[in-house]
Motif scaffolding. Structure first.
Motif, mmCIF file in Angstrom:
data_model
loop_
_atom_site.group_PDB
_atom_site.id
_atom_site.type_symbol
_atom_site.label_atom_id
_atom_site.label_comp_id
_atom_site.label_asym_id
_atom_site.label_seq_id
_atom_site.Cartn_x
_atom_site.Cartn_y
_atom_site.Cartn_z
ATOM 1 N N PRO A 29 7.157 17.594 -14.444
ATOM 2 C CA PRO A 29 8.248 16.468 -14.369
ATOM 3 C C PRO A 29 7.581 15.239 -14.395
ATOM 4 O O PRO A 29 7.085 14.693 -13.341
ATOM 5 C CB PRO A 29 8.502 16.876 -12.918
ATOM 6 C CG PRO A 29 8.166 17.974 -12.658
ATOM 7 C CD PRO A 29 6.874 18.063 -13.245
ATOM 8 N N TYR A 30 7.941 14.377 -15.582
ATOM 9 C CA TYR A 30 7.089 13.177 -15.655
ATOM 10 C C TYR A 30 7.946 12.013 -15.122
ATOM 11 O O TYR A 30 8.873 12.278 -14.458
ATOM 12 C CB TYR A 30 7.370 12.865 -17.332
ATOM 13 C CG TYR A 30 8.455 12.297 -17.874
ATOM 14 C CD1 TYR A 30 9.588 13.104 -17.914
ATOM 15 C CD2 TYR A 30 8.554 11.090 -18.206
ATOM 16 C CE1 TYR A 30 11.001 12.644 -18.356
ATOM 17 C CE2 TYR A 30 9.842 10.380 -18.555
ATOM 18 C CZ TYR A 30 10.840 11.302 -18.734
ATOM 19 O OH TYR A 30 12.231 11.077 -19.143
ATOM 20 N N ASN A 31 7.056 11.049 -14.959
ATOM 21 C CA ASN A 31 7.571 9.723 -14.221
ATOM 22 C C ASN A 31 7.489 8.513 -15.122
ATOM 23 O O ASN A 31 6.179 8.419 -15.697
ATOM 24 C CB ASN A 31 6.851 9.410 -12.919
ATOM 25 C CG ASN A 31 7.081 10.558 -11.915
ATOM 26 O OD1 ASN A 31 6.031 11.517 -11.825
ATOM 27 N ND2 ASN A 31 7.922 10.934 -11.364
ATOM 28 N N MET A 32 8.416 7.964 -15.397
ATOM 29 C CA MET A 32 8.201 6.654 -16.240
ATOM 30 C C MET A 32 7.512 5.535 -15.697
ATOM 31 O O MET A 32 6.939 4.824 -16.279
ATOM 32 C CB MET A 32 9.699 6.248 -16.677
ATOM 33 C CG MET A 32 10.030 6.421 -18.171
ATOM 34 S SD MET A 32 11.588 5.622 -18.447
ATOM 35 C CE MET A 32 11.417 4.072 -17.784
ATOM 36 N N ILE A 33 8.089 5.347 -14.490
ATOM 37 C CA ILE A 33 7.642 4.105 -13.731
ATOM 38 C C ILE A 33 6.945 4.517 -12.501
ATOM 39 O O ILE A 33 7.445 5.316 -11.794
ATOM 40 C CB ILE A 33 8.807 3.075 -13.358
ATOM 41 C CG1 ILE A 33 9.606 2.811 -14.622
ATOM 42 C CG2 ILE A 33 8.385 1.919 -12.729
ATOM 43 C CD1 ILE A 33 10.894 1.979 -14.499
ATOM 44 N N PRO A 34 5.710 3.932 -12.154
ATOM 45 C CA PRO A 34 5.115 4.239 -11.014
ATOM 46 C C PRO A 34 5.679 3.806 -9.659
ATOM 47 O O PRO A 34 4.781 3.670 -8.723
ATOM 48 C CB PRO A 34 3.681 3.995 -11.343
ATOM 49 C CG PRO A 34 3.656 3.025 -12.070
ATOM 50 C CD PRO A 34 5.054 2.929 -13.184
ATOM 51 N N TYR A 35 6.903 3.581 -9.492
ATOM 52 C CA TYR A 35 7.341 2.935 -8.338
ATOM 53 C C TYR A 35 8.223 3.934 -7.493
ATOM 54 O O TYR A 35 8.805 4.973 -8.140
ATOM 55 C CB TYR A 35 8.347 1.595 -8.782
ATOM 56 C CG TYR A 35 7.717 0.566 -9.408
ATOM 57 C CD1 TYR A 35 6.125 0.436 -9.485
ATOM 58 C CD2 TYR A 35 8.392 -0.460 -9.997
ATOM 59 C CE1 TYR A 35 5.646 -0.665 -10.089
ATOM 60 C CE2 TYR A 35 7.848 -1.490 -10.740
ATOM 61 C CZ TYR A 35 6.551 -1.458 -10.778
ATOM 62 O OH TYR A 35 5.894 -2.624 -11.567
ATOM 63 N N PHE A 36 8.556 3.624 -6.511
ATOM 64 C CA PHE A 36 9.648 4.368 -5.720
ATOM 65 C C PHE A 36 10.747 3.639 -5.066
ATOM 66 O O PHE A 36 10.544 2.583 -4.549
ATOM 67 C CB PHE A 36 8.886 4.860 -4.298
ATOM 68 C CG PHE A 36 7.831 5.975 -4.677
ATOM 69 C CD1 PHE A 36 8.128 7.339 -4.850
ATOM 70 C CD2 PHE A 36 6.396 5.580 -5.403
ATOM 71 C CE1 PHE A 36 7.023 8.432 -5.173
ATOM 72 C CE2 PHE A 36 5.767 6.717 -5.508
ATOM 73 C CZ PHE A 36 5.885 7.902 -5.488
ATOM 74 N N GLY A 89 0.804 -1.120 0.041
ATOM 75 C CA GLY A 89 0.020 -0.064 0.001
ATOM 76 C C GLY A 89 0.874 1.384 -0.158
ATOM 77 O O GLY A 89 0.342 2.306 -0.180
ATOM 78 N N LYS A 90 2.262 1.101 0.198
ATOM 79 C CA LYS A 90 2.875 2.330 0.494
ATOM 80 C C LYS A 90 3.117 2.961 -0.990
ATOM 81 O O LYS A 90 3.238 4.235 -1.054
ATOM 82 C CB LYS A 90 4.347 1.891 0.867
ATOM 83 C CG LYS A 90 5.363 3.082 1.397
ATOM 84 C CD LYS A 90 6.392 2.490 2.171
ATOM 85 C CE LYS A 90 7.269 3.858 2.492
ATOM 86 N NZ LYS A 90 8.360 3.332 3.227
ATOM 87 N N THR A 91 3.308 2.282 -2.130
ATOM 88 C CA THR A 91 3.590 2.699 -3.253
ATOM 89 C C THR A 91 2.417 3.738 -3.737
ATOM 90 O O THR A 91 2.277 4.720 -4.383
ATOM 91 C CB THR A 91 3.612 1.477 -4.383
ATOM 92 O OG1 THR A 91 4.850 0.976 -3.918
ATOM 93 C CG2 THR A 91 3.876 2.246 -5.875
#
Ligand SMILES: Cc1ncc(COP(=O)(O)O)c(C=O)c1O
Length: 436
Positions: free
Chosen positions: A22-29, A5-7
């Motif tokens: 500022p785009y993000n390629m991957i929805p991970y952290f 649930g953190k992501t």
């Protein structure tokens, strides 16, 4: 798929607090990283073929770089070079003067980002020549500040809606042999794209008004477009006949990526100035302009600089990067991985129809994906689907190209063979699926 649930929470916060620009390629952290492996906050393991867009040639958190950063952090973090000088700035300047191509005396100045290095190179070129115009190329990328955005070719997303642009920037076609802007074929073309510069002086900007040509030896964001062997010597000869400087933007292609420290060395020419950033300091913000002494030393005292340029922690990180290159023979490794990769990509091209072109040098290699090898229609949706497939399977892969249909390889040069093989296996499976 792991899911604490953190992501999701972090993505919600991201969308609330950070603009979409500022785009993000991957929805991970990310949680941590080492070498060519990244762990995210869910504990997912990802093989990194992106190196944070070509920044991590020595890998994530190389112990030598981390130790240098920690050691410097314990001593002092900042003085501003203009206020109080420090030795690492000078040591690094000397090393870069030695490493860059050109047998003439050189000097180095530091800034923070790639765009800033390019801006400074243009300032220096204009000052030295007392001329206003800069010639750049289609498909090339030089940054996102007003001047470097103007110099950058691709309109959407980099320039759309952000005009008016800086004056005195003129754009030539680039040596994009796979899609020749002149409709010719190499080598029968006799590199007409380089000779075209003479006509350019008639139709677009006078040679005597031109301060510099700024070119990427291999167009990075533009799709790893790799000009033929005669291209840069022809261009440079024309430049020098007219007192025009030649600046090699090595921000993506430099620091060993192509098997030589700087990509322009493959063309056996000596640029008047070189801009360096990205893998120079392994993730610490640092960029450099290295150039012929009489050129870079032209601007008056106080004419160049900035608060953070050549930050001591970044300089120490860069000195450690250069030691790693020597100790771990990274140039040879880049060449060795490059040969292996090129063989693999060319073998794929024999059997996977969507691959229209394989190109690049050393480990700076790319695949151009097309819907049809005859029409060469860019396979844009398919490229996006491949990038998504790969990260869902645990591989960070980057696309590029003005049409958005090129897959580029920017894995750390220290990548372990097993990780390289596993990453390639994911890529191959993804490509096979696209072709079904
Ligand atoms: C060739 C080239 N020049 C300049 C830049 C701009 O560098 P930065 O993003 O550090 O400003 C980049 C970044 O991708 C680049 O690839």
């Amino acid at each position: 798929m792991p899911d604490s649930g953190k992501t999701e929470k972090l993505n919600t916060l991201r969308d609330l607090m950070v603009p979409r620009g500022p785009y993000n390629m991957i929805p991970y952290f990310i949680e941590s990283a080492k070498g060519a492996i990244v762990f995210d906050v869910e504990g997912r393991e990802l093989i990194d073929f992106s190196g944070g867009i070509g920044v991590l040639n020595v890998g994530h958190c190389h112990p030598k770089v981390v130790a240098a950063v920690k050691d410097q952090a314990d001593k002092f973090l900042h003085t501003c070079f203009h206020v109080l000088m420090y030795e690492p700035y000078l040591q690094l300047a000397r090393k870069l003067c030695d490493l860059t191509p050109g047998s003439f005396p050189k000097m180095t100045m530091f800034a923070n980002s790639g765009a800033e290095a390019v801006e400074n190179a243009v300032k220096i070129a204009r000052y030295h020549t007392r001329r206003p115009a800069i010639i750049v190329f289609e498909h090339c990328f030089h940054g996102r500040t007003l001047l470097t955005m103007t110099m950058t070719s691709k309109v959407n997303p980099y320039k759309l809606g952000f005009g008016p642009f800086a004056p005195e920037v003129y754009r030539m076609p680039y040596a994009y042999c796979y899609r020749c802007p002149f409709g010719l074929r190499y080598p029968a073309c006799n590199t007409a794209c380089a000779d075209y510069l003479k006509e350019f002086f008639i139709n677009y900007v006078a040679a005597e008004s031109t301060a510099a040509i700024v070119a990427e030896p291999i167009a990075g964001e533009g799709g790893f477009i790799t000009p033929p062997p005669e291209y840069f010597s022809k261009l440079i000869n024309i430049c020098h006949d007219h007192g025009i400087l030649f600046v090699a933007d090595e921000i993506q292609s430099g620091m060993g990526r192509t098997g030589k420290m700087f990509a322009i060395e493959h063309w056996n020419v000596e640029p008047d100035m070189v801009t360096i950033a990205k893998s120079l300091a392994a993730g610490m913000p640092l960029s450099a302009v290295v150039g012929k002494k009489e050129i870079i030393n032209a601007p008056h005292v106080g004419g160049l600089g900035g608060t953070y340029g050549g930050n001591p922690v970044s300089c120490r990180a860069a000195l450690a990067v250069l030691e790693v290159f020597e100790e771990e023979n990274l140039l040879q490794r880049a060449e060795r991985i490059g040969i292996k990769l090129k063989d693999r990509l060319e073998a794929w091209m024999q059997k996977i129809e969507i691959i229209g072109d394989v190109r690049g040098k050393g480990t700076m290699l790319a695949l151009e994906l097309v819907k049809d090898r005859e029409t060469k229609a860019p396979a844009v949706e398919e490229t996006k689907a491949l990038v998504t497939y790969c990260y869902e399977k645990g591989l960070i892969l980057l696309s590029c190209g003005n049409f958005g249909n090129v897959i580029r390889l920017l894995m750390p040069l220290v990548i372990e063979d097993e990780h390289l093989e596993n990453g390639l296996a994911i890529m191959e499976e993804g490509l096979n699926r696209l072709s079904k």
